[in-house]
Design an enzyme around this catalytic site. Structure first.
Site, PDB file in Angstrom:
ATOM      1  CD  GLU A 118      10.569 -13.423  16.581  1.00 56.06           C
ATOM      2  OE1 GLU A 118      10.767 -13.591  15.370  1.00 56.06           O
ATOM      3  OE2 GLU A 118      10.397 -12.306  17.092  1.00 56.06           O
ATOM      4  CE  LYS A 147       3.324  -7.942   0.954  1.00 52.31           C
ATOM      5  NZ  LYS A 147       2.218  -8.562   1.725  1.00 52.31           N
ATOM      6  CB  CYS A 162       9.483  -8.088  16.784  1.00 52.04           C
ATOM      7  SG  CYS A 162       8.878  -6.410  16.868  1.00 52.04           S
ATOM      8  CD  GLU A 176      11.010  -4.303  14.330  1.00 52.18           C
ATOM      9  OE1 GLU A 176      11.476  -5.397  14.700  1.00 52.18           O
ATOM     10  OE2 GLU A 176       9.823  -3.986  14.432  1.00 52.18           O
TER      11      GLU A 176
END
Ligand code: NAD
Ligand code: MG
Length: 480
Positions: A389, A184, A292, A258
Site C-alpha cells: 500500500e 484518540k 485505504c 479497519e
C-alpha cells in the site's frame, strides 16, 4: 498543471475558523491540560505551525476512561434510547450549521482540497450522525436479537486521512447503541476532533459521554490497553492493527480493525473509456490517494490498455495540484513529511524493479509536502508497487486477457477491502463481483460512500464492518 484554460485563484477564506494557539484534552465535558509533552500540528501545504496540542499520558487516559465509565453507568446507559437519538440529531445539525468552519479547519490541518472537505468529508460526517440518530430507538428491530445492549466504554483510535469522517464513523454508532467513548485522533490531524468536542458542549451532551484524548502512538496504546475499556475500534496501518490485536487477545474486549488495502480497479474492453478514466482518477487521486480503499491497482484488459492509458494521461494533465484552500484544486498536499518519505521510497522501488514511471509536467509548490499524480505501467504482480500500500497518488497499471485472469490477479493480494469493475455487461459485473474477495465492490463507479452501507475488509484489511445495520453489531451485546 498544463491546461487549456488558466483559472484565476479562488481561495476559500480561513477567517471563519478561530484556531487557538494551544489545546488541551477533552475529558468529562471540559478542556483540561494533558500531562505529556505537547505536540505541534502543522499545515501540510505550508509547514506553518497551526497550534500546539496536548499529549495524553497513561494517567490522562485513565481519567478519560473513568469519566466515560461514570457517564455510561449513570447517564448514557440508562437514558431512554429516543433521548439518546435526540442528542445525535442535535450533533448532526450542529455539524451542518458549522460545516464551513469544519471544512476549512480540516483542509488546513490535513492538506486535502477544500472542495473535498466541503463536499465529502463534512457532509458525510453529518450524514453518519443523522443515520445513527435514527437507529438509536429502533435497535430491537435491527435483526440483532430482541434486546441488544451496549458494551460499555469504547476506546477508539483513528488515522489522519479522513480525520472528522473517521471520528463520525466511530462515535456515531457507539453513541447510538448506548456506549460512551474515549477517542484518540491522529497526531498530525487533531484539530477537527477538538472542534467536535466544542460541538458536544454546544449540544449539551452529558459530560463524559465523549472524551477526546490527543497524542501520538503511545497515547493510542494507553487507550486500547486500558483494562476498563470494553470495546476497541481502530482504523490505520496493518502493522499497528496487528499490535493492537495482540494487546487485546486474551481479554474480554471486543475488537474491530479497519486496516489497509490494495484495491483492483478492473476495466473490461467493453467499458466506456471516458467514464472509466473518471473513475480511475477518482479511485486513486481522491484525497491524494490517502485512502485505504483507493483503486491503486488498475487492471485493464490488454486490448484497450493503450487507449485507456493515453486517455488517463490526458486527463491527469488537466488535474490541478496545489493550494488546498483554492476551490479549483484537485490534488492537495501530502499529509506529512513522514508520509511523503514513504511514498518516495515505494515509488523508487517501482523504478528499480523495472516499471515505467509517468508524471505530468508542471511545478509543485516550494513549501509543504507534495507529490505529483503518478502512473506506473509495465508493472508485474511481483513488483512492490503492485503489492504494498503506497497510500499516495500512485497508480500501478497491470493487464489481463480474460475475466478469470482479472479475478485471479485482483485477488492476488494480502488485502481485501475494496474493488471496482467497469463493464457495460450486467451479467459480467455480477459474476466477477461474486468472485472478488473484497468487502466493497463498486460497479461503474468508485469511492462512493454512504452510512447505510457496511464497509470493511477481508484478510489483512481487518475485520468487522462499519456503517449500516452490520456496523451496529460491533457495539452491541446480543445475548440476552
Ligand atoms: P498508524 O497506524 O501508525 O496510525 C494510525 C493511528 O494509530 C494514529 O492515531 C496513531 O497515533 C495510532 N497509533 C500508532 N501506534 C499505535 C499503537 N501502538 N497503539 C495504538 N495506537 C497507535 O498509521 P501511520 O503511521 O500514520 O501510517 C502508516 C501507513 O498506514 C500508511 O502509509 C498507510 O499505508 C496506512 N494507513 C492506513 C489507513 C487506513 O485508513 N486504513 C490510515 C492511515 C494510514
Ligand atoms: Mg496537521
Amino acid at each position: 498543471m498544463t491546461s487549456l484554460f488558466e483559472y484565476a485563484p479562488a481561495p476559500e477564506s480561513r477567517s471563519i475558523v478561530d484556531i487557538r494557539p494551544s489545546y488541551g484534552l477533552f475529558v468529562d465535558g471540559e478542556f483540561t491540560d494533558g500531562t505529556g509533552t505537547p505536540l505541534k500540528t502543522v499545515n501540510a501545504a505550508t509547514e506553518e505551525v497551526l497550534s500546539e496540542v496536548a499529549t495524553g499520558s497513561d494517567a490522562d487516559v485513565d481519567r478519560a476512561v473513568r469519566a466515560a465509565r461514570r457517564a455510561f453507568v449513570k447517564v448514557w446507559g440508562p437514558m431512554r434510547p429516543a433521548d439518546r437519538g435526540k442528542y445525535l440529531f442535535r450533533i448532526a445539525r450542529l455539524l451542518q450549521e458549522r460545516a464551513r468552519e469544519f471544512a476549512v479547519l480540516e483542509t488546513l490541518d490535513n492538506g486535502k482540497p477544500i472542495r473535498e472537505s466541503r463536499d465529502v468529508d463534512v457532509p458525510l460526517a453529518a450524514a453518519h450522525f443523522f443515520y445513527h440518530a435514527g437507529w438509536a430507538d429502533k435497535l430491537e428491530h435491527a435483526g440483532l436479537g430482541p434486546a441488544p445492549r451496549p458494551l460499555g466504554v469504547a476506546g477508539q483510535v483513528i488515522p489522519w486521512n479522513f480525520p472528522l469522517l473517521m471520528l463520525a464513523w466511530k462515535i456515531a454508532p457507539a453513541l447510538a447503541t448506548g456506549n460512551t467513548v474515549v477517542l484518540k485522533p491522529a497526531e498530525t490531524t487533531p484539530l477537527t476532533a477538538l472542534l467536535f468536542a466544542e460541538i458536544c458542549q454546544q449540544a449539551d451532551l452529558p459530560p463524559g459521554v465523549v472524551n477526546i484524548v490527543t497524542g501520538a502512538g503511545e497515547t493510542g496504546r494507553a487507550v486500547i490497553s486500558h483494562p476498563d475499556v470494553d470495546k476497541v475500534a481502530f482504523t490505520g496501518s496493518t502493522e499497528v492493527g496487528r499490535a493492537i490485536a495482540r494487546a487485546v487477545a486474551g481479554t474480554e474486549k471486543r475488537l474491530t480493525l479497519e486496516l489497509g488495502g490494495k484495491a483492483a480497479n478492473i476495466v473490461f474492453d467493453d467499458a466506456p473509456i471516458d467514464q472509466a478514466v473518471e473513475g480511475i482518477v477518482r479511485g486513486i487521486f481522491f484525497n491524494q490517494g490517502h485512502v485505504c480503499c483507493a483503486g491503486s491497482r488498475l487492471l485493464v484488459q490488454e486490448s484497450v490498455h493503450d487507449a485507456v492509458v493515453a486517455a488517463l494521461q490526458r486527463r491527469i494533465g488537466t488535474l490541478r495540484v496545489g493550494d488546498p484552500m483554492d476551490k479549483n484544486t484537485d490534488l492537495g498536499a501530502i499529509n506529512s513529511a513522514e508520509q511523503l518519505a514513504r511514498i518516495r521510497e515505494l515509488t523508487a522501488f517501482g523504478e528499480t524493479e523495472g516499471a515505467t514511471c509517468w508524471q505530468p509536467d508542471g511545478d509543485l509548490p516550494d513549501r509543504g509536502f507534495w507529490f505529483k499524480p503518478t502512473v506506473f505501467t509495465d508493472v508485474s504482480p511481483a513488483h512492490r508497487i503492485a503489492r504494498d500500500e503506497v497510500f499516495g497518488p500512485v497508480l500501478s497499471v497491470l493487464t489481463f486477457r480474460t475475466p478469470d485472469e482479472a479475478v485471479a490477479k485482483a485477488n492476488n493480494t494480502t488485502y481485501g477491502l475494496s474493488a471496482g469493475i467497469w463493464s457495460e455487461k450486467g451479467s459480467r459485473i455480477l459474476k466477477v463481483t461474486d468472485q472478488l474477495r473484497a468487502g466493497v465492490v463498486w460497479a461503474n463507479t468508485f469511492n462512493e460512500f454512504d452510512p447505510t452501507s457496511p464497509f470493511g475488509g477481508y484478510k489483512q484489511s481487518g475485520y468487522g464492518r462499519e456503517g449500516g445495520r452490520q456496523g451496529l453489531a460491533a457495539y452491541l451485546r446480543s445475548d440476552s
